[in-house]
Design a protein around this motif. Structure first.
Motif, PDB file in Angstrom:
ATOM      1  N   MET A   1     100.971   9.953  90.755  1.00  0.00           N
ATOM      2  CA  MET A   1     101.189   8.614  90.225  1.00  0.00           C
ATOM      3  C   MET A   1     101.195   8.707  88.694  1.00  0.00           C
ATOM      4  SD  MET A   1      98.890   5.152  90.786  1.00  0.00           S
ATOM      5  CE  MET A   1      99.426   4.789  92.442  1.00  0.00           C
ATOM      6  N   ASP A   2     102.156   8.029  88.062  1.00  0.00           N
ATOM      7  CA  ASP A   2     102.167   8.095  86.606  1.00  0.00           C
ATOM      8  C   ASP A   2     101.141   7.124  86.021  1.00  0.00           C
ATOM      9  OD1 ASP A   2     103.359   5.661  85.252  1.00  0.00           O
ATOM     10  OD2 ASP A   2     105.004   6.064  86.647  1.00  0.00           O
ATOM     11  N   VAL A   3     100.777   7.338  84.773  1.00  0.00           N
ATOM     12  CA  VAL A   3      99.673   6.594  84.166  1.00  0.00           C
ATOM     13  C   VAL A   3      99.949   5.102  84.048  1.00  0.00           C
ATOM     14  CG1 VAL A   3      98.659   8.554  82.973  1.00  0.00           C
ATOM     15  CG2 VAL A   3     100.383   7.191  81.816  1.00  0.00           C
TER      16      VAL A   3
ATOM     17  N   GLU B   1      99.068   3.667  87.281  1.00  0.00           N
ATOM     18  CA  GLU B   1      97.613   3.667  87.450  1.00  0.00           C
ATOM     19  C   GLU B   1      96.973   2.522  86.675  1.00  0.00           C
ATOM     20  OE1 GLU B   1      95.411   7.564  87.910  1.00  0.00           O
ATOM     21  OE2 GLU B   1      97.211   8.189  86.792  1.00  0.00           O
ATOM     22  N   ILE B   2      97.468   2.264  85.465  1.00  0.00           N
ATOM     23  CA  ILE B   2      96.926   1.172  84.670  1.00  0.00           C
ATOM     24  C   ILE B   2      97.242  -0.167  85.327  1.00  0.00           C
ATOM     25  CG2 ILE B   2      97.038  -0.010  82.445  1.00  0.00           C
ATOM     26  CD1 ILE B   2      97.696   2.769  81.212  1.00  0.00           C
ATOM     27  N   ALA B   3      98.415  -0.275  85.919  1.00  0.00           N
ATOM     28  CA  ALA B   3      98.822  -1.526  86.575  1.00  0.00           C
ATOM     29  C   ALA B   3      98.065  -1.765  87.883  1.00  0.00           C
ATOM     30  CB  ALA B   3     100.326  -1.509  86.838  1.00  0.00           C
ATOM     31  N   GLU B   4      97.532  -0.711  88.464  1.00  0.00           N
ATOM     32  CA  GLU B   4      96.816  -0.815  89.741  1.00  0.00           C
ATOM     33  C   GLU B   4      95.400  -1.340  89.499  1.00  0.00           C
ATOM     34  OE1 GLU B   4      95.769  -1.013  93.390  1.00  0.00           O
ATOM     35  OE2 GLU B   4      97.797  -0.306  92.946  1.00  0.00           O
TER      36      GLU B   4
ATOM     37  N   LEU C   1      90.411   5.290  83.949  1.00  0.00           N
ATOM     38  CA  LEU C   1      90.946   4.586  82.795  1.00  0.00           C
ATOM     39  C   LEU C   1      90.525   5.277  81.496  1.00  0.00           C
ATOM     40  CD1 LEU C   1      90.298   0.883  83.849  1.00  0.00           C
ATOM     41  CD2 LEU C   1      92.515   2.066  83.796  1.00  0.00           C
ATOM     42  N   ALA C   2      89.273   5.719  81.449  1.00  0.00           N
ATOM     43  CA  ALA C   2      88.780   6.426  80.268  1.00  0.00           C
ATOM     44  C   ALA C   2      89.552   7.726  80.048  1.00  0.00           C
ATOM     45  CB  ALA C   2      87.289   6.704  80.404  1.00  0.00           C
ATOM     46  N   HIS C   3      89.836   8.453  81.122  1.00  0.00           N
ATOM     47  CA  HIS C   3      90.599   9.699  81.004  1.00  0.00           C
ATOM     48  C   HIS C   3      92.019   9.414  80.517  1.00  0.00           C
ATOM     49  CE1 HIS C   3      87.713  11.739  84.031  1.00  0.00           C
ATOM     50  NE2 HIS C   3      87.333  11.958  82.796  1.00  0.00           N
ATOM     51  N   ILE C   4      92.625   8.365  81.056  1.00  0.00           N
ATOM     52  CA  ILE C   4      93.973   7.989  80.621  1.00  0.00           C
ATOM     53  C   ILE C   4      93.952   7.609  79.145  1.00  0.00           C
ATOM     54  CG2 ILE C   4      95.848   6.311  80.887  1.00  0.00           C
ATOM     55  CD1 ILE C   4      95.049   6.153  83.896  1.00  0.00           C
ATOM     56  N   ALA C   5      92.963   6.829  78.747  1.00  0.00           N
ATOM     57  CA  ALA C   5      92.852   6.393  77.354  1.00  0.00           C
ATOM     58  C   ALA C   5      92.713   7.580  76.410  1.00  0.00           C
ATOM     59  CB  ALA C   5      91.670   5.445  77.198  1.00  0.00           C
ATOM     60  N   GLN C   6      91.938   8.562  76.823  1.00  0.00           N
ATOM     61  CA  GLN C   6      91.745   9.746  75.992  1.00  0.00           C
ATOM     62  C   GLN C   6      93.059  10.511  75.818  1.00  0.00           C
ATOM     63  OE1 GLN C   6      88.988  12.611  77.592  1.00  0.00           O
ATOM     64  NE2 GLN C   6      88.610  13.499  75.576  1.00  0.00           N
ATOM     65  N   ALA C   7      93.822  10.618  76.874  1.00  0.00           N
ATOM     66  CA  ALA C   7      95.082  11.364  76.828  1.00  0.00           C
ATOM     67  C   ALA C   7      96.229  10.548  76.232  1.00  0.00           C
ATOM     68  CB  ALA C   7      95.456  11.832  78.237  1.00  0.00           C
ATOM     69  N   HIS C   8      96.123   9.220  76.302  1.00  0.00           N
ATOM     70  CA  HIS C   8      97.214   8.345  75.870  1.00  0.00           C
ATOM     71  C   HIS C   8      96.676   7.190  75.023  1.00  0.00           C
ATOM     72  CE1 HIS C   8      99.864  10.388  78.744  1.00  0.00           C
ATOM     73  NE2 HIS C   8      98.851  10.305  79.593  1.00  0.00           N
TER      74      HIS C   8
ATOM     75  N   ILE D   1      95.179  -0.664  78.455  1.00  0.00           N
ATOM     76  CA  ILE D   1      94.026  -0.226  79.243  1.00  0.00           C
ATOM     77  C   ILE D   1      92.865  -1.202  79.089  1.00  0.00           C
ATOM     78  CG2 ILE D   1      92.273   1.595  79.457  1.00  0.00           C
ATOM     79  CD1 ILE D   1      94.584   3.576  78.660  1.00  0.00           C
ATOM     80  N   ALA D   2      92.675  -1.718  77.881  1.00  0.00           N
ATOM     81  CA  ALA D   2      91.573  -2.649  77.612  1.00  0.00           C
ATOM     82  C   ALA D   2      91.694  -3.938  78.428  1.00  0.00           C
ATOM     83  CB  ALA D   2      91.511  -2.975  76.128  1.00  0.00           C
ATOM     84  N   GLN D   3      92.893  -4.276  78.847  1.00  0.00           N
ATOM     85  CA  GLN D   3      93.116  -5.491  79.624  1.00  0.00           C
ATOM     86  C   GLN D   3      92.884  -5.283  81.125  1.00  0.00           C
ATOM     87  OE1 GLN D   3      96.984  -7.015  78.555  1.00  0.00           O
ATOM     88  NE2 GLN D   3      96.529  -6.853  76.391  1.00  0.00           N
ATOM     89  N   HIS D   4      92.656  -4.054  81.534  1.00  0.00           N
ATOM     90  CA  HIS D   4      92.439  -3.751  82.953  1.00  0.00           C
ATOM     91  C   HIS D   4      91.121  -4.358  83.421  1.00  0.00           C
ATOM     92  CE1 HIS D   4      91.803  -1.414  86.610  1.00  0.00           C
ATOM     93  NE2 HIS D   4      93.108  -1.180  86.582  1.00  0.00           N
ATOM     94  N   PRO D   5      91.086  -4.884  84.641  1.00  0.00           N
ATOM     95  CA  PRO D   5      89.842  -5.499  85.137  1.00  0.00           C
ATOM     96  C   PRO D   5      88.654  -4.545  85.232  1.00  0.00           C
ATOM     97  CG  PRO D   5      91.524  -5.441  86.877  1.00  0.00           C
ATOM     98  CD  PRO D   5      92.175  -4.993  85.601  1.00  0.00           C
ATOM     99  N   ASN D   6      88.902  -3.242  85.320  1.00  0.00           N
ATOM    100  CA  ASN D   6      87.806  -2.273  85.408  1.00  0.00           C
ATOM    101  C   ASN D   6      87.467  -1.624  84.066  1.00  0.00           C
ATOM    102  OD1 ASN D   6      87.399  -2.697  88.134  1.00  0.00           O
ATOM    103  ND2 ASN D   6      88.874  -1.128  88.736  1.00  0.00           N
TER     104      ASN D   6
END
Length: 79
Positions: free
Chosen positions: A1-3, A6-9, A17-24, A31-36
């Motif tokens: 699954m692309d990032v 994943e953010i939209a899910e 989310l933290a790992h995605i944020a670090q890489a992107h 990412i900050a708007q994600h419910p989690n």
């Protein structure tokens, strides 16, 4: 699954989310708007955005300053 998917899910875990944020970091605001997104991640995203805005402002000011200086040199040469 692309990032982006994943953010939209809404079930993507906070740790992922933290790992995605670090890489992107360019996706920080999304990412900050994600419910989690946990408070520290949201705060980090705000810091990233502020840094990006400051960098953009510095670039614009630098470009304007160079343009003004170039214009002044050209005007002086013609006077």
């Amino acid at each position: 699954m692309d990032v982006l998917n994943e953010i939209a899910e809404p079930t993507t875990p906070a740790l992922r989310l933290a790992h995605i944020a670090q890489a992107h970091p360019h996706l920080a605001e999304t990412i900050a708007q994600h419910p989690n997104a946990y408070p520290e991640l949201v705060s980090w995203a705000q810091d990233v955005r502020s840094a990006q805005e400051a960098q953009w402002t510095d670039l614009v000011v630098s470009d304007v300053s160079k343009s003004v200086a170039s214009h002044r040199r050209g005007s002086t040469a013609l006077a």
